[in-house]
Write an enzyme that holds these catalytic residues in place. Structure first.
Site, short mmCIF file in Angstrom:
data_model
loop_
_atom_site.label_atom_id
_atom_site.label_comp_id
_atom_site.label_asym_id
_atom_site.label_seq_id
_atom_site.Cartn_x
_atom_site.Cartn_y
_atom_site.Cartn_z
CB CYS A 271 0.60 -1.30 10.88
SG CYS A 271 -0.72 -0.75 9.78
CG HIS B 33 -0.42 -0.43 2.48
ND1 HIS B 33 -0.41 -1.75 2.85
CD2 HIS B 33 0.15 0.24 3.51
CE1 HIS B 33 0.12 -1.88 4.04
NE2 HIS B 33 0.48 -0.69 4.47
#
Length: 642
Positions: free
Chosen positions: A184, A67
């Protein structure tokens, strides 16, 4: 919003055959570009690779979720690629990847798409679902599989919140109770996959479980003090910073977010077997409850919110204060104060170019101190939306008359203002409710705090300052010893706030009128609190936390440079004991300055302007006496810390 709303048919490839990880990333970036959601392909590609360098997004079981979040993304999107023969992706389990989903996230505060992405991340933990995607014959079938799963599966946060306590009290009796926190760096995919992995592993072993997720949309399913108190063990699977002080004294496993995905069973087994170290917070426990299980008192709740602001404010106080002190030192060494005019003495600390540069930077850091204090107090109450509101309120306090006390009020008001807006938005239609964090909260929150500061906080503090100044002016002809006692004590009451500023303004006005003894009492009253705290952290180590002891000696520098604000974090953390101690020492120092006939022609500078202090030796004696008195009182009054 559904998952397929982010997934363009043009960005799906079912028969890819890349030979390497880099080739796979390049191909799926090209697919994302086809969806017309990227305005700069190269910038987005670099962001995807940069994320991959932090840690692999190959999570195991043949799945990878790379991503990128940057300005090159115009709209949130997904791209998907099936690699029939697999590709080496440096996965956590070492197995080749056969299913890749690429995420594109815009660099904005609009987080509507995050719930959708978190749901997809959790669906990918389902082997039956992923196998169906790998075997899809057409793009249409691929999309239909995702749509069907999207309808059936509940949202991740809804499932992770845990069951209602009252209805399941008997069901959880005797079970191992596990709590977890996952986070995260980007807060998009791994946060929720780790949460899903831990939840599944815990339930498979018949454990009671609740997971707090801290993604880009903020903290959800936040663990309560009661749940923390009753937990047998806590798993913190995070690659981003999460608040840990609340877990003081509990058994805590701290690991990477990837371990929550690939080693969830192992982590749960460790909790069940008791193979977990006890965590000790540097500042002690901040969130505790009584054994009765009742929520903590209002005073303790206020304290925990306050500490969030103080801990974030401390680096600005230390960094900015030391730079300002260095500026005074350089001017003190390079400039003959006796040769300067009265106007130039008022610019002490900015006379030489190097000193001016250091003082400018230090002042900027100090200027952020009160906005940061207010912002993070607000965040502790109303989460991320309250951060911006608190910053604005703190900035208005710093630029106005209310100072430190105004920033405290702004912090608490901003937090509860967001809570009020959140309750009001709960009644809105779902479509409007989703845009509340990016539109309603900032606009009405900032407007609300601005109006409250302008029409409530600032006028009240301004009136207090005016009354204080008038009172001091009326005392000018009375006993100078009493005046020194009062002025010295006022410098320590709020350490940069309205009382402090009122005394300081009175002292500078006295210099203009040719009365130099008043400014001497004012400055020594402001120098005493930081010096006393620094001395106390050395003499009474068991009365201060580890972080307070480490930061303590820097207060010698701040105190000697006449930067009273260095004592603010200590006063804010324990005002009932620190403030009386500091006020007493400062008051004595101010009175002694008057007794010894000390004078001062410079409005600032601390020890670096001692060359222009009248009776400098006795002035130093007054400072030492005041410092020792406050330090001893701190050692007597403050309670021991664990």
């Amino acid at each position: 919003m559904r998952i397929t709303d982010l997934l363009d048919a043009r960005s799906i490839l079912l028969d890819a055959s890349p030979k390497s990880k880099s080739e796979a990333l390049d191909q799926i970036v090209d697919l994302m570009v086809k969806s017309e959601k990227i305005n700069d392909k190269e910038a987005y590609r670099k962001q995807v690779y940069a994320r991959e360098e932090e840690s692999t997004t190959g999570i195991g079981e043949g799945i990878a979720i790379p991503h990128g979040k940057c300005d090159a993304v115009t709209k949130p999107g997904l791209a998907a690629m099936v690699v029939k023969d697999g590709v080496d992706f440096d996965s956590l389990d070492g197995e080749p990847v056969t299913l890749i989903f690429l995420i594109a996230a815009p660099n904005t505060e609009d987080n509507i798409h995050l719930d959708v992405l978190s749901k997809l991340s959790v669906l990918l933990m389902n082997e039956e679902f992923t196998e169906s995607l790998r075997n899809a014959k057409t793009v249409e079938e691929f999309m239909n599989i995702i749509n069907d799963a999207d309808e059936k599966e509940a949202g991740i946060d809804e499932r992770l919140a845990g069951a209602d306590e009252e209805s399941t009290a008997e069901e959880t009796t005797g079970k191992v109770k596990i709590l977890a926190v996952t986070s995260c760096p980007t807060g998009i995919a791994h946060t929720y996959m780790a949460a899903e992995g831990i939840e599944k592993a815990a339930k498979a072993k018949e454990c009671a479980v609740k997971v707090e997720t801290r993604g880009s949309g903020g903290a959800k399913n936040v663990l309560t003090a009661k749940e923390i108190e009753e937990a047998d063990g806590i798993i913190v699977a995070a690659d981003a910073q999460v608040p840990l002080d609340r877990f003081d004294g509990k058994k805590v496993i701290i690991c990477q977010v990837s371990d929550g995905i690939s080693k969830a069973d192992e982590l749960v087994d460790r909790v069940i077997n008791g193979d977990v170290p006890v965590y000790h917070a540097a500042n002690g426990a901040e969130v505790k409850e009584s054994n009765s299980g009742k929520s903590s008192g209002i005073g303790h709740q206020i304290y925990t919110k306050l500490m969030n602001g103080v801990s974030h404010m401390l680096p600005f106080v230390v960094g900015g204060g030391i730079l300002i002190a260095l500026a005074f030192l350089i001017d003190g060494l390079c400039v003959d104060m006796n040769a300067l005019s009265a106007a130039d003495r008022g610019n002490f600390g900015t006379i030489t170019p190097v000193a001016a540069q250091l003082k400018t930077i230090g002042n900027l850091a100090f200027g952020l101190m009160l906005p940061v204090l207010a912002g993070y107090i607000g965040e502790a109450i109303g989460d991320r939306p309250a951060l911006a509101v608190g910053f604005v309120g703190g900035l208005m306090a710093a630029n106005g008359k209310s100072g430190f006390l105004g920033a405290l009020v702004a912090g608490f008001v901003s937090g509860y203002l967001i809570l009020l807006l959140r309750k009001l938005c709960d009644k809105l239609p779902e479509a409007l409710e989703k845009i509340a964090p990016v539109l309603i909260y900032p606009v009405f929150g900032i407007l609300g705090i601005g109006l409250l500061m302008n029409f409530a906080v600032e006028p009240i503090m301004g009136a207090i300052n005016t009354a204080l100044n008038n009172g001091l002016t009326g005392m000018g002809g009375s006993s100078k010893i009493v005046l020194g006692l009062i002025l010295g004590g006022m410098m320590a009451i709020d350490m940069g706030g309205p009382f402090n500023k009122a005394a300081y303004v009175f002292g500078t006005a006295a210099i203009a009128a040719g009365n130099y003894d008043i400014m001497a009492a004012v400055m020594i009253g402001g120098m005493t609190p930081p010096c006393a705290i620094a001395l106390a952290t050395l003499l009474f180590k068991n009365k201060f936390t580890k972080s307070e002891r480490e930061a303590g000696p820097t207060n010698f520098v701040m105190g000697l440079a006449f930067i009273t604000e260095g004592a603010i974090p200590y006063a804010a953390a324990d005002p009932l004991h620190v403030l009386p101690s500091c006020i007493a020492g400062s008051a004595v120092a101010g009175a002694l300055s008057m007794v010894f006939g000390c004078t001062l022609m410079a409005p600032h500078g601390g020890i670096f302007v001692f060359p222009v202090v009248g009776n400098a030796l006795m002035y130093l004696v007054a400072l030492v006496v005041g410092t020792v008195i406050s330090a001893v009182l701190l050692g007597v009054l403050k309670k021991k810390v664990a």
